[in-house]
Design an enzyme around this catalytic site. Structure first.
Site, mmCIF file in Angstrom:
data_model
loop_
_atom_site.group_PDB
_atom_site.id
_atom_site.type_symbol
_atom_site.label_atom_id
_atom_site.label_comp_id
_atom_site.label_asym_id
_atom_site.label_seq_id
_atom_site.Cartn_x
_atom_site.Cartn_y
_atom_site.Cartn_z
ATOM 1 N N LYS A 54 0.776 -1.407 0.009
ATOM 2 C CA LYS A 54 0.101 0.195 0.076
ATOM 3 C C LYS A 54 0.900 1.367 -0.101
ATOM 4 O O LYS A 54 0.711 2.264 -0.736
ATOM 5 C CB LYS A 54 -0.686 0.111 1.259
ATOM 6 C CG LYS A 54 -1.943 -0.928 1.065
ATOM 7 C CD LYS A 54 -2.990 -1.311 2.555
ATOM 8 C CE LYS A 54 -3.869 -2.340 2.404
ATOM 9 N NZ LYS A 54 -4.423 -2.688 3.748
ATOM 10 N N GLN A 98 -4.229 -1.838 10.154
ATOM 11 C CA GLN A 98 -4.330 -3.019 9.381
ATOM 12 C C GLN A 98 -4.776 -4.006 10.361
ATOM 13 O O GLN A 98 -4.437 -4.312 11.658
ATOM 14 C CB GLN A 98 -2.643 -3.443 9.147
ATOM 15 C CG GLN A 98 -2.606 -4.584 8.131
ATOM 16 C CD GLN A 98 -3.056 -4.414 6.697
ATOM 17 O OE1 GLN A 98 -3.320 -3.304 6.264
ATOM 18 N NE2 GLN A 98 -3.561 -5.629 6.376
ATOM 19 N N ASP A 121 -10.677 2.978 4.846
ATOM 20 C CA ASP A 121 -11.145 1.509 4.690
ATOM 21 C C ASP A 121 -12.605 1.265 4.412
ATOM 22 O O ASP A 121 -12.852 0.094 4.141
ATOM 23 C CB ASP A 121 -10.538 0.592 5.903
ATOM 24 C CG ASP A 121 -9.044 0.000 5.442
ATOM 25 O OD1 ASP A 121 -8.691 -0.412 4.507
ATOM 26 O OD2 ASP A 121 -8.396 -0.005 6.510
HETATM 27 N N1 GUN Z 1 -6.551 -6.973 6.592
HETATM 28 C C1 GUN Z 1 -7.365 -7.564 5.542
HETATM 29 N N2 GUN Z 1 -7.774 -6.699 4.547
HETATM 30 C C2 GUN Z 1 -7.768 -5.456 4.803
HETATM 31 C C3 GUN Z 1 -7.778 -4.450 4.273
HETATM 32 O O1 GUN Z 1 -8.346 -4.266 3.250
HETATM 33 N N3 GUN Z 1 -7.740 -3.271 5.293
HETATM 34 C C4 GUN Z 1 -7.126 -3.202 6.439
HETATM 35 N N4 GUN Z 1 -6.916 -2.307 7.246
HETATM 36 N N5 GUN Z 1 -6.879 -4.481 6.961
HETATM 37 C C5 GUN Z 1 -6.994 -5.696 6.316
#
Ligand code: GUN
Length: 299
Positions: A54, A98, A121
């Site tokens: 990311k 995350q 998110d």
């Molecule tokens: N863990 C698995 N997928 C995601 C996501 O799209 N965003 C976040 N913050 N954590 C995750």
């Protein structure tokens, strides 16, 4: 023979073109550069890989990208304090915590504490609630909306189609259901959400025009479970032992790709299908979070 692969990497590039143009204009008119902060608790190796990916993409787009690493023993309260600081910092547009968080942390409290206007998110109950009732919103859930964009760019109509979602997670299955069951183009579907307690999953998948697999189990969806000309979107990313690889594992989806390929009309690969789209939508959301500062027209 027509190409059966839905190329997420290629489609994500088109989205990045639009983001770049918009980000350039935002900077020119308002001197704002989108800033994304990722919060990582503990040392889950997969989470570290995802956050690195990311960050890399954010930097490629010229965004400001920061990471905050916290020890796995941090308390919920300390984590809430970190988020409060980010909420109050006007130079931070998007906040991403995350998941998964360590078990002792109250994940709901943490997500609820993020300013909904910085919730790139789209995990906050206010944002996910708006999604469910079909209200306009600033952010869309990254993976589910990425799937919608894959369908849209591949001209796969969903109106009146039988769509089966496998998996009921808050990140993928449930918001995916919310998007596809709304009124509108690339929605308007008859959606069935199957999960670990569904009896005879095969009865549902065999009738599906489109299957979205998000269960987190390698080779879960097999050839006998699908009808001819099905469209399959594979959201899974599973590590399986593979000693031909230097790292000792390879990444596979939830779908037995090799054996289903001849039957399907279209399929996403893993990697290179849904994954790149998740990141593209995150970047789109980050840009929108930055625009919230500049324009009143957003919600
Ligand atoms: N863990 C698995 N997928 C995601 C996501 O799209 N965003 C976040 N913050 N954590 C995750």
């Amino acid at each position: 023979m027509k190409n059966k692969i839905i190329d997420g990497t290629k489609i994500s590039q088109k989205i990045y073109q639009d983001i770049k143009t918009e980000a350039y204009l935002l900077n020119k008119k308002h001197a704002i550069t989108p800033c994304l902060v990722a919060v990582l608790v503990g040392d889950n190796p997969a989470s570290h890989v995802y956050v690195r990916m990311k960050e890399k993409r954010a930097k490629e787009l010229g965004f400001i990208s920061k990471k905050i690493f916290l020890d796995s023993t941090i308390t919920t309260q300390k984590l809430l304090d970190v988020i409060a600081q980010l909420n109050n910092d006007n130079s931070v547009h998007g906040i991403l915590v995350q998941l998964p968080l360590p078990n002792h942390i109250d994940s709901f409290k943490v997500i609820e504490s993020i300013n909904p206007k910085k919730d790139v998110d789209c995990f906050h109950p206010q944002n996910i609630g708006k999604l469910l009732i079909g209200e306009k919103q600033n952010f869309y859930p990254c993976t589910p909306f990425g799937v919608i964009k894959l369908l849209e760019y591949s001209n796969i109509e969903t109106t009146g189609k039988n769509i089966v979602i496998l998996g009921r997670s808050n990140i993928v299955g449930k918001p995916m259901f919310a998007l596809l069951s709304q009124q509108g183009r690339f929605a308007d579907a008859t959606v069935t959400l199957c999960h670990s307690k569904t009896k005879n999953i095969k009865e549902f998948t065999q009738k599906a025009d489109i299957i979205i697999a998000a269960v987190g189990k390698a080779n879960f969806l097999t050839e006998d479970m699908v009808k001819d000309d099905v469209v399959i979107i594979d959201v899974g990313i599973n590590r399986v032992n593979d000693f031909t690889q230097e790292r000792g594992y390879s990444l596979v989806g939830d779908v037995d790709f090799k054996n289903i390929f001849h039957k399907a009309a279209l399929m996403t690969p893993v990697p290179g299908g849904v994954g790149p789209m998740t990141i593209a939508i995150l970047m789109q959301n980050t840009l929108r979070a930055a625009k919230l500062l500049a324009y009143d027209t957003l919600l």
